[in-house]
Design a protein around this motif. Structure first.
Motif, PDB file in Angstrom:
ATOM      1  N   LEU A 167       0.830  -1.206   0.000  1.00 47.93           N
ATOM      2  CA  LEU A 167       0.000   0.000   0.000  1.00 47.93           C
ATOM      3  C   LEU A 167       0.860   1.250   0.000  1.00 47.93           C
ATOM      4  N   PHE A 168       1.923   1.246   0.796  1.00 48.48           N
ATOM      5  CA  PHE A 168       2.828   2.394   0.861  1.00 48.48           C
ATOM      6  C   PHE A 168       3.420   2.686  -0.516  1.00 48.48           C
ATOM      7  N   VAL A 169       3.854   1.646  -1.216  1.00 52.75           N
ATOM      8  CA  VAL A 169       4.449   1.826  -2.544  1.00 52.75           C
ATOM      9  C   VAL A 169       3.389   2.236  -3.558  1.00 52.75           C
ATOM     10  N   ALA A 170       2.201   1.647  -3.466  1.00 50.66           N
ATOM     11  CA  ALA A 170       1.139   1.935  -4.431  1.00 50.66           C
ATOM     12  C   ALA A 170       0.680   3.385  -4.374  1.00 50.66           C
ATOM     13  N   LEU A 171       0.829   4.026  -3.222  1.00 49.70           N
ATOM     14  CA  LEU A 171       0.390   5.415  -3.069  1.00 49.70           C
ATOM     15  C   LEU A 171       1.404   6.428  -3.588  1.00 49.70           C
ATOM     16  N   LEU A 172       2.588   5.961  -3.994  1.00 50.87           N
ATOM     17  CA  LEU A 172       3.633   6.879  -4.469  1.00 50.87           C
ATOM     18  C   LEU A 172       3.169   7.760  -5.627  1.00 50.87           C
ATOM     19  N   PRO A 173       2.506   7.219  -6.670  1.00 47.45           N
ATOM     20  CA  PRO A 173       2.091   8.100  -7.780  1.00 47.45           C
ATOM     21  C   PRO A 173       1.106   9.186  -7.370  1.00 47.45           C
ATOM     22  N   PHE A 174       0.455   9.013  -6.229  1.00 44.28           N
ATOM     23  CA  PHE A 174      -0.562   9.978  -5.795  1.00 44.28           C
ATOM     24  C   PHE A 174      -0.068  10.857  -4.644  1.00 44.28           C
ATOM     25  N   SER A 175       1.250  10.825  -4.388  1.00 45.34           N
ATOM     26  CA  SER A 175       1.795  11.517  -3.217  1.00 45.34           C
ATOM     27  C   SER A 175       1.542  13.016  -3.241  1.00 45.34           C
ATOM     28  N   THR A 176       1.548  13.623  -4.439  1.00 52.22           N
ATOM     29  CA  THR A 176       1.331  15.070  -4.518  1.00 52.22           C
ATOM     30  C   THR A 176      -0.135  15.451  -4.354  1.00 52.22           C
ATOM     31  N   HIS A 177      -1.021  14.467  -4.372  1.00 55.75           N
ATOM     32  CA  HIS A 177      -2.455  14.748  -4.254  1.00 55.75           C
ATOM     33  C   HIS A 177      -3.051  14.257  -2.937  1.00 55.75           C
ATOM     34  N   LEU A 178      -2.241  13.621  -2.105  1.00 58.22           N
ATOM     35  CA  LEU A 178      -2.776  13.039  -0.874  1.00 58.22           C
ATOM     36  C   LEU A 178      -3.047  14.071   0.207  1.00 58.22           C
ATOM     37  N   GLY A 179      -2.288  15.160   0.206  1.00 55.86           N
ATOM     38  CA  GLY A 179      -2.417  16.135   1.284  1.00 55.86           C
ATOM     39  C   GLY A 179      -1.729  15.641   2.545  1.00 55.86           C
ATOM     40  N   ARG A 180      -1.818  16.424   3.604  1.00 63.92           N
ATOM     41  CA  ARG A 180      -1.132  16.070   4.849  1.00 63.92           C
ATOM     42  C   ARG A 180      -1.718  14.809   5.484  1.00 63.92           C
ATOM     43  N   VAL A 181      -3.035  14.711   5.476  1.00 63.06           N
ATOM     44  CA  VAL A 181      -3.672  13.547   6.092  1.00 63.06           C
ATOM     45  C   VAL A 181      -3.327  12.279   5.330  1.00 63.06           C
ATOM     46  N   GLY A 182      -3.403  12.331   4.012  1.00 62.10           N
ATOM     47  CA  GLY A 182      -3.068  11.170   3.198  1.00 62.10           C
ATOM     48  C   GLY A 182      -1.619  10.761   3.340  1.00 62.10           C
ATOM     49  N   SER A 183      -0.718  11.746   3.379  1.00 59.36           N
ATOM     50  CA  SER A 183       0.694  11.441   3.555  1.00 59.36           C
ATOM     51  C   SER A 183       0.955  10.809   4.917  1.00 59.36           C
ATOM     52  N   ALA A 184       0.235  11.310   5.936  1.00 62.15           N
ATOM     53  CA  ALA A 184       0.385  10.743   7.275  1.00 62.15           C
ATOM     54  C   ALA A 184      -0.075   9.294   7.301  1.00 62.15           C
ATOM     55  N   ILE A 185      -1.186   9.008   6.632  1.00 57.22           N
ATOM     56  CA  ILE A 185      -1.690   7.635   6.579  1.00 57.22           C
ATOM     57  C   ILE A 185      -0.700   6.734   5.843  1.00 57.22           C
ATOM     58  N   GLN A 186      -0.125   7.250   4.784  1.00 54.56           N
ATOM     59  CA  GLN A 186       0.835   6.463   4.007  1.00 54.56           C
ATOM     60  C   GLN A 186       2.044   6.067   4.847  1.00 54.56           C
ATOM     61  N   VAL A 187       2.638   7.037   5.534  1.00 54.18           N
ATOM     62  CA  VAL A 187       3.844   6.742   6.309  1.00 54.18           C
ATOM     63  C   VAL A 187       3.511   5.947   7.566  1.00 54.18           C
ATOM     64  N   MET A 188       2.308   6.130   8.110  1.00 50.19           N
ATOM     65  CA  MET A 188       1.900   5.331   9.264  1.00 50.19           C
ATOM     66  C   MET A 188       1.729   3.865   8.874  1.00 50.19           C
ATOM     67  N   ALA A 189       1.249   3.611   7.665  1.00 57.67           N
ATOM     68  CA  ALA A 189       1.133   2.232   7.177  1.00 57.67           C
ATOM     69  C   ALA A 189       2.502   1.581   7.134  1.00 57.67           C
ATOM     70  N   LEU A 190       3.506   2.336   6.706  1.00 57.80           N
ATOM     71  CA  LEU A 190       4.866   1.803   6.669  1.00 57.80           C
ATOM     72  C   LEU A 190       5.376   1.522   8.074  1.00 57.80           C
ATOM     73  N   ALA A 191       5.112   2.436   9.008  1.00 51.08           N
ATOM     74  CA  ALA A 191       5.583   2.250  10.383  1.00 51.08           C
ATOM     75  C   ALA A 191       4.938   1.037  11.029  1.00 51.08           C
ATOM     76  N   VAL A 192       3.640   0.844  10.806  1.00 51.74           N
ATOM     77  CA  VAL A 192       2.945  -0.316  11.372  1.00 51.74           C
ATOM     78  C   VAL A 192       3.504  -1.607  10.779  1.00 51.74           C
ATOM     79  N   ALA A 193       3.799  -1.593   9.482  1.00 51.48           N
ATOM     80  CA  ALA A 193       4.377  -2.776   8.836  1.00 51.48           C
ATOM     81  C   ALA A 193       5.742  -3.109   9.425  1.00 51.48           C
ATOM     82  N   PHE A 194       6.579  -2.114   9.629  1.00 55.39           N
ATOM     83  CA  PHE A 194       7.898  -2.355  10.219  1.00 55.39           C
ATOM     84  C   PHE A 194       7.775  -2.856  11.650  1.00 55.39           C
TER      85      PHE A 194
END
Length: 216
Positions: A167-194
């Motif tokens: 999911l973290f990788v799949a959201l890369l093409p949309f990173s400029t459109h996610l906004g702060r909340v979307g970016s936070a969700i993206q990086v939190m998904a990575l942290a939970v996975a680690f």
């Protein structure tokens, strides 16, 4: 790796992941912001910019030191694929420290008034800088993508761990459109996975595999 070092390495992995989260949340500039807007934000909130850079350095150190614990997850299956994924991802983790240093230097020249918006636009397209940044991005995201595949094949972690990495990788093409909340969700998904990877690395099953392995 000696089994008594696994918890320390796994802890470093979690610390690095959380530092990456904090660094991303501290970023005062929105993704996709114009050059003029970025310069304004750095001028008005330079302390926060420095704090973000410090978090990225800590993330680089933590993730790099935590990677040996991930090797434990490939004791039975997908060992070569796992090693390849970690080798590629190491480029990304080490490159994160270089990116942080670049951000500190960028803040210094902005505060000193040595950079204009037009010049910044030209700098971002300079071939040498572009190669460095693209290499870091490919290493970071490519390593995570390979790691997701390797963990799925190895079956040494719950299925939601590689799913969150994907999911973290799949959201890369949309990173400029996610906004702060979307970016936070993206990086939190990575942290939970680690975190899930670190927990799996210190389970009794993997510890027993290490204990039964011959010492070198």
């Amino acid at each position: 790796m000696r089994s008594d070092w696994v918890p320390l390495s796994a802890s470093a992995l979690v610390i690095g992941a959380m530092a990456l989260v904090f660094g991303s949340l501290l970023n005062p500039a929105d993704a996709g912001a114009s050059s003029a807007e970025t310069l304004r934000v750095v001028n008005e909130d330079s302390a926060r910019w420095v704090a973000m850079s410090v978090m990225f350095v800590l993330a680089s150190l933590g993730l790099t030191l935590g990677l040996p614990s991930v090797l434990i997850l490939f004791q039975r299956r997908a060992r070569k694929l796992g090693l390849t994924a970690l080798a590629v991802f190491t480029i990304g983790t080490i490159g994160t420290a270089g990116y942080a240093m670049l951000m500190v230097f960028f803040r210094a020249i902005v505060v000193a008034g040595a950079l204009r918006a037009g010049a910044l636009e030209e700098v971002t397209h300079e071939p040498g800088l572009t190669v460095f940044l693209n290499g870091w991005i490919v290493g970071f995201y490519g390593g995570i993508a390979l790691l997701a595949v390797a963990l799925y094949v190895a079956r040494s972690v719950p299925r939601w761990v590689p799913a969150l990495l994907a999911l973290f990788v799949a959201l890369l093409p949309f990173s400029t459109h996610l906004g702060r909340v979307g970016s936070a969700i993206q990086v939190m998904a990575l942290a939970v996975a680690f975190t899930g990877m670190a927990m799996a690395a210190v389970t009794g099953e993997h510890q027993r595999e290490l204990s039964d392995a011959p010492a070198f």
